[in-house]
Design an enzyme around this catalytic site. Structure first.
Site, PDB file in Angstrom:
ATOM      1  N   LYS A  42       0.816  -1.211   0.000  1.00 14.32           N
ATOM      2  CA  LYS A  42       0.000   0.000   0.000  1.00 14.32           C
ATOM      3  C   LYS A  42       0.851   1.263   0.000  1.00 14.32           C
ATOM      4  O   LYS A  42       2.041   1.248   0.294  1.00 14.32           O
ATOM      5  CB  LYS A  42      -0.984  -0.038   1.166  1.00 14.32           C
ATOM      6  CG  LYS A  42      -2.077  -1.086   0.932  1.00 14.32           C
ATOM      7  CD  LYS A  42      -3.211  -1.040   1.920  1.00 14.32           C
ATOM      8  CE  LYS A  42      -4.308  -2.031   1.489  1.00 14.32           C
ATOM      9  NZ  LYS A  42      -5.402  -2.096   2.466  1.00 14.32           N
ATOM     10  N   ARG A  51      -3.029 -10.653   4.728  1.00 12.93           N
ATOM     11  CA  ARG A  51      -3.402 -10.646   3.308  1.00 12.93           C
ATOM     12  C   ARG A  51      -2.246 -10.042   2.513  1.00 12.93           C
ATOM     13  O   ARG A  51      -1.874  -8.887   2.736  1.00 12.93           O
ATOM     14  CB  ARG A  51      -4.688  -9.838   3.119  1.00 12.93           C
ATOM     15  CG  ARG A  51      -5.268  -9.854   1.720  1.00 12.93           C
ATOM     16  CD  ARG A  51      -6.605  -9.097   1.714  1.00 12.93           C
ATOM     17  NE  ARG A  51      -7.230  -9.117   0.393  1.00 12.93           N
ATOM     18  CZ  ARG A  51      -7.019  -8.216  -0.554  1.00 12.93           C
ATOM     19  NH1 ARG A  51      -6.178  -7.197  -0.340  1.00 12.93           N
ATOM     20  NH2 ARG A  51      -7.637  -8.306  -1.719  1.00 12.93           N
TER      21      ARG A  51
END
Length: 339
Positions: A279, A314
């Site tokens: 991210k 994840r």
């Protein structure tokens, strides 16, 4: 005034006699940080935590979708989209999607998370028919070929219904089951486990100056209410995972605060899913500009999550994360050949 308790997890021996298990897993704690809105944090012994809260912090988590919640599982990300921030367009064809799922399963993924709608900041909503078209064939093919559970990453009941029919075993909703009123009843009727995530706003608006009174406690209260709502609709509490939603309506500082205090969410009595792979905040801090160069930073965040007792992480980079976790476990608990 309501108090919240963030356990201070430990892994290495020797274990004190007054230590208690964290969520029934391998970590333990003797103290916690007590948090109150408008008050200074305080370190308190575990025995000072109210019995109902201590029970939620310590009770063993039941298996979910075949994954042992007493340990740590990796969720491999498989985006069958043209526009996901990291791998958009790479796995649109079913053959490519199955091949990537196979690679992740062989590398150690405990579940494959298939998504047909990008939820990156600014992403447009995908029509239901198109989202179903994207996910149904890959899920059916993966389910037929590989012995690995599949989750469907969707906000929409009709998409989840098609995915479950194709072989998915878990519904992962980034909207926290607030986008489609039919989704939670569907999951309850099918008795499938779910993951409920926090997001402030939707993908088109969520990064437009997000604000919180206290991001930790605001996210905790949201997830607590959503868990209770799902239980009221017939989904078993021990079949609900919670995700604080790193990057979904959060600034860089919000993300770092949530990561630092992520053990707080054990107090919900549910397994925690952490999704921070590749991210933007990782690139901002590390200087890694493009998503595919943020592997090392993503692995670092995963190791932090493991140290705080997170049950599911994840990730895009399954093999790299598995290697790092294997070394972390060996250092903390001793090396066991084949473990």
């Amino acid at each position: 005034m309501k108090s919240y308790f963030r356990p201070l997890p430990q892994a290495s021996a020797p274990r004190p006699t007054d230590a208690v298990d964290l969520a029934g897993g391998p970590l333990w704690f003797t103290h916690a940080v007590a948090l109150r809105r408008g008050g200074a944090p305080q370190i308190v012994p575990a025995k000072a935590i109210p019995d109902d809260v201590l029970t939620r912090l310590t009770v063993p988590r039941a298996p979910i979708a075949g994954m042992d919640m007493g340990g740590l599982s990796l969720m491999g990300i498989l985006n069958v989209t043209p526009d996901s921030f990291s791998d958009g367009g790479r796995y649109l064809e079913p053959e490519a999607a199955v091949a990537q799922a196979r690679r992740m399963a062989e590398a150690g993924a405990g579940i494959i998370d298939v998504g047909g709608e990008s939820t990156r900041p600014g992403a447009e909503t995908v029509p239901v028919d198109e989202e179903i078209r994207r996910v149904r064939e890959p899920i059916a093919a993966i389910s037929a070929e590989l012995d690995v559970p599949i989750s469907i990453d969707t906000r929409k009941a009709l998409v989840a219904e098609a995915a479950l029919a194709a072989g998915a075993a878990l519904v992962n909703d980034v909207a926290g089951f607030t986008h489609d009123a039919d989704l939670a009843p569907l999951c309850a009727a099918r008795q499938v486990p779910v993951c409920v995530m926090h997001a402030q706003g939707d993908p088109q608006t969520m990064q437009q100056a997000p604000r919180y009174d206290d991001v930790r406690l605001d996210v905790y209260d949201f997830l607590s209410k959503r868990v209770e709502a799902l239980v009221a609709q017939g989904i078993a509490r021990d079949q609900i995972m919670v995700d604080p939603g790193i990057g979904f309506g959060k600034t860089l500082d919000h993300n770092l605060i949530l990561l630092r205090d992520i053990a707080l969410f054990h107090g919900l009595g549910c397994p925690i899913l952490l999704g921070a792979s590749r991210k933007k905040f990782i690139g901002t801090i590390s200087g890694a500009g493009t998503a595919d160069t943020r592997v090392a930073g993503s692995v670092s965040v995963a190791l932090h999550g493991a140290s705080q007792g997170v049950q599911v992480i994840r990730v895009h980079d399954v093999d790299e994360t598995r290697q790092a976790l294997a070394l972390w476990r060996a250092i903390e608990w001793g090396y066991k050949n084949g473990a």
